[in-house]
Motif scaffolding. Structure first.
Motif, PDB file in Angstrom:
ATOM      1  N   ALA A   1       0.836  -1.201   0.000  1.00  0.00           N
ATOM      2  CA  ALA A   1       0.000   0.000   0.000  1.00  0.00           C
ATOM      3  C   ALA A   1       0.871   1.251   0.000  1.00  0.00           C
ATOM      4  O   ALA A   1       0.626   2.214  -0.720  1.00  0.00           O
ATOM      5  N   ARG A   2       1.933   1.221   0.814  1.00  0.00           N
ATOM      6  CA  ARG A   2       2.812   2.391   0.875  1.00  0.00           C
ATOM      7  C   ARG A   2       3.698   2.489  -0.368  1.00  0.00           C
ATOM      8  O   ARG A   2       3.897   3.564  -0.911  1.00  0.00           O
ATOM      9  N   TYR A   3       4.192   1.354  -0.811  1.00  0.00           N
ATOM     10  CA  TYR A   3       5.105   1.306  -1.968  1.00  0.00           C
ATOM     11  C   TYR A   3       4.398   1.832  -3.211  1.00  0.00           C
ATOM     12  O   TYR A   3       4.958   2.577  -4.000  1.00  0.00           O
ATOM     13  N   SER A   4       3.130   1.431  -3.383  1.00  0.00           N
ATOM     14  CA  SER A   4       2.417   1.832  -4.588  1.00  0.00           C
ATOM     15  C   SER A   4       1.814   3.227  -4.439  1.00  0.00           C
ATOM     16  O   SER A   4       1.200   3.731  -5.365  1.00  0.00           O
ATOM     17  N   GLY A   5       1.998   3.828  -3.244  1.00  0.00           N
ATOM     18  CA  GLY A   5       1.482   5.176  -3.044  1.00  0.00           C
ATOM     19  C   GLY A   5      -0.028   5.228  -2.914  1.00  0.00           C
ATOM     20  O   GLY A   5      -0.636   6.291  -3.040  1.00  0.00           O
ATOM     21  N   ARG A   6      -0.654   4.080  -2.653  1.00  0.00           N
ATOM     22  CA  ARG A   6      -2.106   4.061  -2.560  1.00  0.00           C
ATOM     23  C   ARG A   6      -2.611   4.435  -1.178  1.00  0.00           C
ATOM     24  O   ARG A   6      -3.800   4.509  -0.957  1.00  0.00           O
ATOM     25  N   LEU A   7      -1.707   4.628  -0.255  1.00  0.00           N
ATOM     26  CA  LEU A   7      -2.120   4.980   1.097  1.00  0.00           C
ATOM     27  C   LEU A   7      -1.555   6.369   1.399  1.00  0.00           C
ATOM     28  O   LEU A   7      -0.370   6.602   1.231  1.00  0.00           O
ATOM     29  N   ARG A   8      -2.437   7.285   1.835  1.00  0.00           N
ATOM     30  CA  ARG A   8      -1.969   8.636   2.168  1.00  0.00           C
ATOM     31  C   ARG A   8      -0.924   8.556   3.276  1.00  0.00           C
ATOM     32  O   ARG A   8      -0.945   7.647   4.086  1.00  0.00           O
ATOM     33  N   TYR A   9      -0.046   9.566   3.324  1.00  0.00           N
ATOM     34  CA  TYR A   9       0.992   9.540   4.346  1.00  0.00           C
ATOM     35  C   TYR A   9       0.391   9.546   5.744  1.00  0.00           C
ATOM     36  O   TYR A   9       0.884   8.890   6.651  1.00  0.00           O
TER      37      TYR A   9
END
Lengths: 212, 541
Positions: free
Chosen positions: B78-86
């Motif tokens: 989720a973090r790697y693909s940028g699909r989760l907000r910071y």
């Protein structure tokens, strides 16, 4: 397979099975009419105790073997709340007071301190306590204090002669708590546990964790 | 202080757990805490799919999600693909002590770990703490959401002065920010100020990485070893030790370290792929094949899925199979399945399909299954000829396979048609001219017998095939002329066809050039030349 690894695996499995058993019992409790709850509660309480015992064994085993309980920012108020919630069902007659200020922030392994508090609460219950108060002060380290109104420690325990309260418990309790405190030692200060009896009756245990 | 129960009122939640009871129990607690929009997922795949299509504020995930990927992998992806907000919160729920779990990379750690069984008070309290930190540091989180790094650094530094209690959370953000900007001295400074208070492993790891980047690799290694002493399952320390040893030229030891890391945390795709690359480099095919197999297996339903890992798996495995096809029988079955999977899953990408067929060809050859190998090569050829713009690499790969299987002729045709690059020239040198010559001779002989049997058009095709190689001799060229002359002289021959046949003869004569009158082929040449001239004149009339 080395014996010690087998022991570790078995304890681990025991713990998991007990967890499932607990969940099933709680589920059953929610379906069964209230008039029968008294019948089910002892089962639930004993399962809970078994689970705590296996948790204690597992943790001791781990602390000896691996020593990798990560420490992090933690809030003693929350840890105590958590410990109270996990024991409340088992000891419905105990009135808990969490007097630890919500804003105290410390640094420890939450898993270990949670287990230490659950163990202390269980000890108090076994000593017949109906009231437990938790408080904490922060002064060059953190001191978490537990006071109860049970029958207090035997003189032999206070003398350090034996490490068990021998009231049906496994006897591991205080030993485990000492281990947990020591696990939180810094390079120059050791974590420690101090046990005493209150003048008005009941036991007092102070768990001191140095600044890490 | 604000009320201790956070309101999850306006938040979008995702609850991930493979056990239905656990899922509904967490969902019930979240509802009690005010949440109204809650999605649930029962495994890593479903969770990833939901995260891809929705914008979640809070994710509560069990670490152990059964057979597939675990909660840590869901988080990393989720973090790697940028699909989760910071500033989205990810809480990992574990059945064990947090110590049992494998930590993710520094930037992929969850916001909190909760140990089962979870009570509502505990969940509410913990979430409240997390959102409290988010609230107090909200300008910093906003800057991070907008990827304003410089502004975030500035904000973090001023917040550090205002809120010393937030040292931990701020350092977690500020350290990686400085590292990303390659300001390693600054990163070391912020980690040190935290370490002066608490000996946290992640900050020490951060320091070690910075030391390495600043050129002090030996200190970095000493520090990493020390972290591992107190925290032996902190796998990232092995990762970094491996990278550092590799940079110092000790690839063998680096490989061992990565293997160790992979044995502690076998499910991390990126680590397995790093291991595969290093093992390829070291030609340790056993380790390489295993690592690439894991990359294929673990990446199957994730954003890490790519055809390259399938081929790396096939190539490494093939080295083993070639050496001993009996011992590695099961491995060869696995490779065959994986390569078939590529055909299905990348059906819209002919270049990838081509590589799959070529890899299958190599595999079957190693397995001593020549029929299957030939079939695979044939499929590769057919596919290649259907490709609109085959890349130079595709032509080279197919030609190399053709050369390997003894098809020098076809290989030469392909290579001649492509532009000159280094690989082409190298491969050209490997072509066996004798084999090509022999092929030309055989085709010529076939043409002759067809000619004798009276099938002139088939004979012409055979001669044309034979003369398509530069090595074709004068006799063969003469044959190609003769068959054309014979057809053109036929009474039934269509004038247009005759015309084009005559035109085709010209370049053939040019290729033959001048022939000395002493040459034994001179007479034949002369006769054909005369017939050709006659045909030319007739056509002109």
């Amino acid at each position: 397979m080395k014996f010690e690894y087998m022991v570790g695996a078995v304890i681990h499995d025991l713990k998991n099975q007990l967890q499932t058993l607990l969940a099933c019992e709680q589920e059953a409790l929610s379906h069964i009419p209230e008039q029968y709850h008294d019948l089910l509660k002892p089962i639930l309480q004993n399962t809970n105790r078994l689970q705590n015992d296996t948790m204690q064994m597992m943790t001791l085993f781990r602390m000896e073997k691996e020593r990798d309980f990560p420490m992090d920012d933690a809030w003693p108020h929350d840890t105590a709340l958590d410990a109270i919630e996990s024991t409340q069902l088992q000891f419905p007659n105990i009135r808990f007071v969490n007097d630890i200020p919500e804003e105290i922030q410390a640094f420890y392994s939450e898993d270990l301190i949670h287990l230490a508090l659950v163990t202390l609460i269980t000890n108090s219950a076994q000593a017949g306590a109906t009231r437990i108060r938790l408080s904490a002060v922060q002064d060059n380290g953190l001191t978490i204090r537990l006071e109860d109104n049970g029958h207090g420690f035997d003189q032999s325990v206070l003398n350090g002669e034996q490490i068990t309260t021998k009231n049906g418990g496994s006897g591991l309790g205080l030993y485990l708590i000492r281990q947990i405190a020591e696990h939180h030692s810094s390079s120059d200060t050791a974590g420690k546990v101090r046990c005493s009896n209150l003048p008005k009756g009941g036991a007092e245990v102070c768990l001191f964790l140095p600044v890490l | 202080m604000p009320p201790s129960k956070p309101s999850l009122d306006n938040l979008r939640l995702l609850v991930i757990d493979d056990m239905v009871e656990a899922r509904s129990s967490i969902k019930r607690m979240a509802t009690e805490l005010g949440a109204k929009r809650i999605d649930t997922a029962m495994d890593g795949d479903q969770a990833t799919e939901l995260i891809r299509n929705n914008d979640y504020d809070l994710i509560l995930s069990d670490y152990n999600l059964g057979k597939g990927r675990d909660g840590q992998q869901v988080l990393e992806e989720a973090r790697y693909s940028g699909r989760l907000r910071y500033d989205s919160v990810f809480v990992m729920i574990t059945g064990e002590n947090a110590a049992d779990m494998v930590m993710g990379a520094l930037e992929y750690e969850p916001d909190a770990y909760l140990t089962k069984p979870i009570t509502m008070g505990m969940l509410g309290q913990r979430l409240w703490r997390i959102f409290e930190i988010r609230r107090q540091l909200s300008p910093l989180y906003q800057a991070m959401n907008r990827r304003q790094q410089d502004k975030a650094i500035e904000l973090a530094n001023s917040l550090l002065l205002e809120m010393p209690r937030m040292l931990g959370p701020i350092t977690r953000i500020l350290g990686p920010l400085y590292m990303h900007k390659e300001e390693y001295n600054n990163a070391i400074r912020v980690y040190s100020s935290l370490l002066n208070e608490h000996k946290v492993s992640w900050a020490r790891l951060g320091q070690a990485i910075c030391l390495h980047h600043l050129g002090d690799s030996l200190s970095a290694i000493a520090l990493l070893k020390d972290i591992l002493r107190s925290h032996p399952r902190y796998v990232q320390c092995y990762d970094w030790m491996a990278r550092i040893y590799l940079s110092m030229g000790d690839a063998d030891y680096a490989l061992q370290l990565l293997q160790k890391a992979a044995s502690i945390s076998p499910k991390a795709v990126l680590r397995q792929s790093e291991l595969g690359q290093l093992a390829d480099r070291q030609q340790n095919w056993e380790v390489a094949a295993n690592a690439w197999e894991q990359v294929v297996r673990l990446g199957r339903h994730s954003c890490y899925k790519n055809a390259e890992s399938y081929f790396r798996f096939a190539d490494a495995a093939n080295q083993l199979i070639e050496s001993d096809r009996v011992t590695y029988k099961r491995l060869s079955d696995k490779v065959a399945r994986a390569l078939n999977e590529v055909l299905n899953d990348f059906s819209q990408q002919p270049a990838i399909q081509l590589r799959s067929w070529l890899a299958q060809g190599r595999l079957f050859k190693s397995c001593a299954q020549p029929d299957k190998a030939r079939h695979a090569l044939l499929m590769a050829e057919q596919l290649y000829h259907k490709m609109e713009h085959p890349a130079a690499g595709d032509t080279i790969a197919l030609s190399a396979a053709l050369v390997q299987s003894g098809n020098h002729v076809k290989a030469k045709e392909l290579l001649q048609a492509m532009e000159a690059i280094d690989e082409r020239d190298q491969l050209m040198q490997e072509l066996d001219e004798a084999v090509i010559r022999q092929h030309s001779d055989e085709t010529n002989a076939r043409g002759v017998s067809l000619y004798e049997a009276g099938d002139l058009f088939a004979a012409m095709r055979a001669f044309d095939d034979a003369i398509s190689h530069q090595e074709a001799g004068i006799s063969v060229l003469l044959n190609a002329i003769q068959v054309r002359v014979s057809i053109a002289q036929g009474k039934q021959c269509d004038p247009q066809l005759r015309q084009s046949l005559i035109v085709q003869c010209r370049p053939l004569f040019q290729r033959i050039g001048a022939i000395a009158s002493t040459d034994e082929r001179y007479d034949r040449y002369h006769r054909l030349r005369a017939s050709f001239t006659r045909l030319l004149q007739e056509a002109a009339q």
